[in-house]
Design a protein around this motif. Structure first.
Motif, short mmCIF file in Angstrom:
data_model
loop_
_atom_site.label_atom_id
_atom_site.label_comp_id
_atom_site.label_asym_id
_atom_site.label_seq_id
_atom_site.Cartn_x
_atom_site.Cartn_y
_atom_site.Cartn_z
N THR A 1 0.83 -1.21 0.00
CA THR A 1 0.00 0.00 0.00
C THR A 1 0.86 1.25 0.00
O THR A 1 0.62 2.20 -0.77
CB THR A 1 -0.93 0.01 1.23
OG1 THR A 1 -1.77 -1.14 1.20
CG2 THR A 1 -1.77 1.28 1.28
N VAL A 2 1.88 1.27 0.85
CA VAL A 2 2.75 2.45 0.93
C VAL A 2 3.47 2.69 -0.39
O VAL A 2 3.50 3.81 -0.90
CB VAL A 2 3.77 2.28 2.08
CG1 VAL A 2 4.82 3.40 2.03
CG2 VAL A 2 3.07 2.27 3.43
N TYR A 3 4.04 1.63 -0.96
CA TYR A 3 4.77 1.79 -2.22
C TYR A 3 3.85 2.25 -3.35
O TYR A 3 4.26 3.04 -4.21
CB TYR A 3 5.48 0.49 -2.60
CG TYR A 3 6.79 0.30 -1.88
CD1 TYR A 3 7.93 1.02 -2.24
CD2 TYR A 3 6.91 -0.59 -0.81
CE1 TYR A 3 9.14 0.85 -1.58
CE2 TYR A 3 8.11 -0.76 -0.13
CZ TYR A 3 9.22 -0.04 -0.53
OH TYR A 3 10.41 -0.20 0.14
N LEU A 4 2.62 1.76 -3.35
CA LEU A 4 1.70 2.16 -4.41
C LEU A 4 1.31 3.63 -4.27
O LEU A 4 1.25 4.36 -5.27
CB LEU A 4 0.46 1.27 -4.39
CG LEU A 4 -0.59 1.53 -5.49
CD1 LEU A 4 0.06 1.56 -6.87
CD2 LEU A 4 -1.68 0.47 -5.43
N VAL A 5 1.06 4.09 -3.05
CA VAL A 5 0.73 5.50 -2.85
C VAL A 5 1.91 6.39 -3.24
O VAL A 5 1.74 7.44 -3.87
CB VAL A 5 0.30 5.76 -1.39
CG1 VAL A 5 0.20 7.27 -1.12
CG2 VAL A 5 -1.03 5.09 -1.10
N LEU A 6 3.13 5.98 -2.87
CA LEU A 6 4.31 6.75 -3.26
C LEU A 6 4.44 6.82 -4.78
O LEU A 6 4.81 7.86 -5.34
CB LEU A 6 5.57 6.14 -2.64
CG LEU A 6 5.69 6.20 -1.12
CD1 LEU A 6 6.97 5.53 -0.65
CD2 LEU A 6 5.63 7.64 -0.60
N LEU A 7 4.13 5.72 -5.44
CA LEU A 7 4.17 5.71 -6.91
C LEU A 7 3.14 6.68 -7.47
O LEU A 7 3.42 7.44 -8.41
CB LEU A 7 3.92 4.29 -7.42
CG LEU A 7 3.85 4.10 -8.93
CD1 LEU A 7 5.15 4.55 -9.60
CD2 LEU A 7 3.56 2.65 -9.28
N GLU A 8 1.93 6.68 -6.91
CA GLU A 8 0.89 7.60 -7.37
C GLU A 8 1.33 9.05 -7.18
O GLU A 8 1.16 9.89 -8.08
CB GLU A 8 -0.41 7.34 -6.59
CG GLU A 8 -1.05 6.00 -6.86
CD GLU A 8 -2.20 5.71 -5.92
OE1 GLU A 8 -2.89 4.70 -6.13
OE2 GLU A 8 -2.43 6.50 -4.97
N LEU A 9 1.87 9.36 -6.00
CA LEU A 9 2.33 10.72 -5.73
C LEU A 9 3.45 11.12 -6.68
O LEU A 9 3.51 12.27 -7.15
CB LEU A 9 2.82 10.83 -4.28
CG LEU A 9 1.76 10.69 -3.18
CD1 LEU A 9 2.44 10.59 -1.82
CD2 LEU A 9 0.78 11.85 -3.21
N ASP A 10 4.34 10.19 -6.96
CA ASP A 10 5.46 10.45 -7.86
C ASP A 10 4.95 10.82 -9.25
O ASP A 10 5.39 11.81 -9.85
CB ASP A 10 6.35 9.21 -7.93
CG ASP A 10 7.74 9.50 -8.46
OD1 ASP A 10 8.00 10.64 -8.86
OD2 ASP A 10 8.57 8.58 -8.48
#
Length: 381
Positions: free
Chosen positions: A353-362
């Protein structure tokens, strides 16, 4: 030649994959680390391209993300072909094996010349553009002896030390790393030298698009490639704020050996190298200091069989995070770079979940990535 230097492992991309990879890395907000995360999440570059709009929207993008078109990618491939160059993917046999191991390695490299040069162990040599005669001679000696010992010599095609290193290794193999596109070499007076390199046993590489004119901020990216390609970096004459010190710092970050040539305390060109020695760089007063220190590294199978392939599926079935989880992660971020592990501990949320949100923000342009895998939130104007 160092043992194992001819080993060339990897899997070739299809032309369809190469076009998709080129489109993805040329799209907005997609750098090397984001590219890797997209492949891991989406399973392939083609899937990632299809998912970019939705991922960036979920990250809070203020505008539609620009995605490179098939036509744009095809034009760049045609430009490479016209210049006698090609694009090498990170998992392909001709990709520099040491570079493949660094965090944020370029997914694609434009390359022109003898591709064998990229697969051999390399020594990086960098230093002052305003080199002294003795500094240039010393750099040439290291390059010449290193080449005879089986190493490719990697440098940045700059004036001074870089030029001396490239010229001394023309016969044995040298890699020129460019800050701009392969068709935009800098400085102009080294264009004939670049032609000698690519017409012989050497190679020119760049991660930038064809037609890209180098800017000041592009040179640290070039220095990153020099450090990544090399097993060790020799710094000959560097002032206190020299770009060569950036290369040395990056080499240390990548676990490479850093060599520094001592110089007169009265010569400003030596202040940086003398400072490196105080910080623990290897004292270098002759070629043997470099060759003997690198010998154990070049003889080991350091790079194994690791290749980057496009898996069929590595997480594209993960459900999108809900708004509450996304808000928790965003609130944990700020302008100060933090480690992703700290975010995981602080939020208590699953890593996926954390990695996916970071990817979205990126992809939405709301995240900054820093050395060492740190991230921070891009502050709104």
């Amino acid at each position: 030649m160092p043992e194992g230097s001819a080993r060339r492992a990897g899997i070739a991309l299809t032309e369809r994959q190469r076009i998709a990879w080129l489109r993805l890395i040329r799209s907005d907000n997609v750098g090397p680390a984001t590219f890797r995360d997209l492949i891991n999440h989406c399973g392939s570059a083609e899937n990632a391209l299809a998912m970019l709009p939705e991922l960036s929207r979920r990250g809070g993008a203020s505008r539609t993300i620009r995605i490179a078109t098939v036509q744009e990618a095809e034009r760049e491939l045609e430009a490479a072909e016209r210049h006698g160059a090609r694009f090498i993917g990170i998992g392909e046999p001709d990709y520099p094996p040491a570079l493949r191991q660094i965090d944020g390695a370029p997914p694609l490299l434009a390359a022109k010349g003898d591709l064998v040069a990229a697969t051999r162990p390399s020594i990086g040599i960098v230093g002052s553009r305003n080199a002294s005669i003795s500094g240039a001679k010393f750099a040439a000696m290291i390059a010449r002896d290193g080449g005879r010992a089986g190493y490719t010599i990697t440098s940045g095609l700059a004036r001074g030390i870089d030029t001396a290193a490239h010229r001394a290794s023309l016969d044995t193999g040298t890699i020129a790393v460019l800050a701009g596109g392969l068709d935009q070499p800098y400085p102009p007076e080294n264009i004939p030298l670049l032609k000698e390199i690519t017409d012989g046993t050497g190679l020119a590489v760049s991660e930038m698009p064809f037609g890209w004119e180098p800017r000041a901020r592009d040179f640290p990216r070039r220095n990153r490639l020099i450090a990544g390609v090399s097993l060790g970096v020799v710094v000959v004459e560097a002032a206190e704020r020299s770009g060569s010190l950036i290369t040395a710092r990056l080499a240390t970050d990548f676990g490479r050996l850093v060599f520094a040539v001592p110089g007169s305390p009265l010569d400003p060109r030596c202040h940086g190298t003398n400072g490196l020695l105080k910080q623990g760089a290897i004292v270098t007063t002759g070629s043997a200091d470099v060759i003997e220190a690198l010998a154990p590294l070049s003889q080991l199978e350091l790079f194994g069989d690791q290749v980057v392939e496009e898996p069929e599926r590595l997480g594209s079935d993960i459900l999108p995070p809900d708004d509450d989880d996304r808000a928790v992660i965003v609130s944990a971020l700020g302008p100060t770079p933090v480690d992703v592990d700290d975010i995981l501990r602080h939020t208590g949320l699953p890593a996926a979940t954390v990695y996916l949100v970071l990817l979205e923000l990126d992809l939405a342009g709301r995240l900054h990535r820093h050395a060492g895998g740190l991230v921070s939130l891009a502050m709104e104007d």
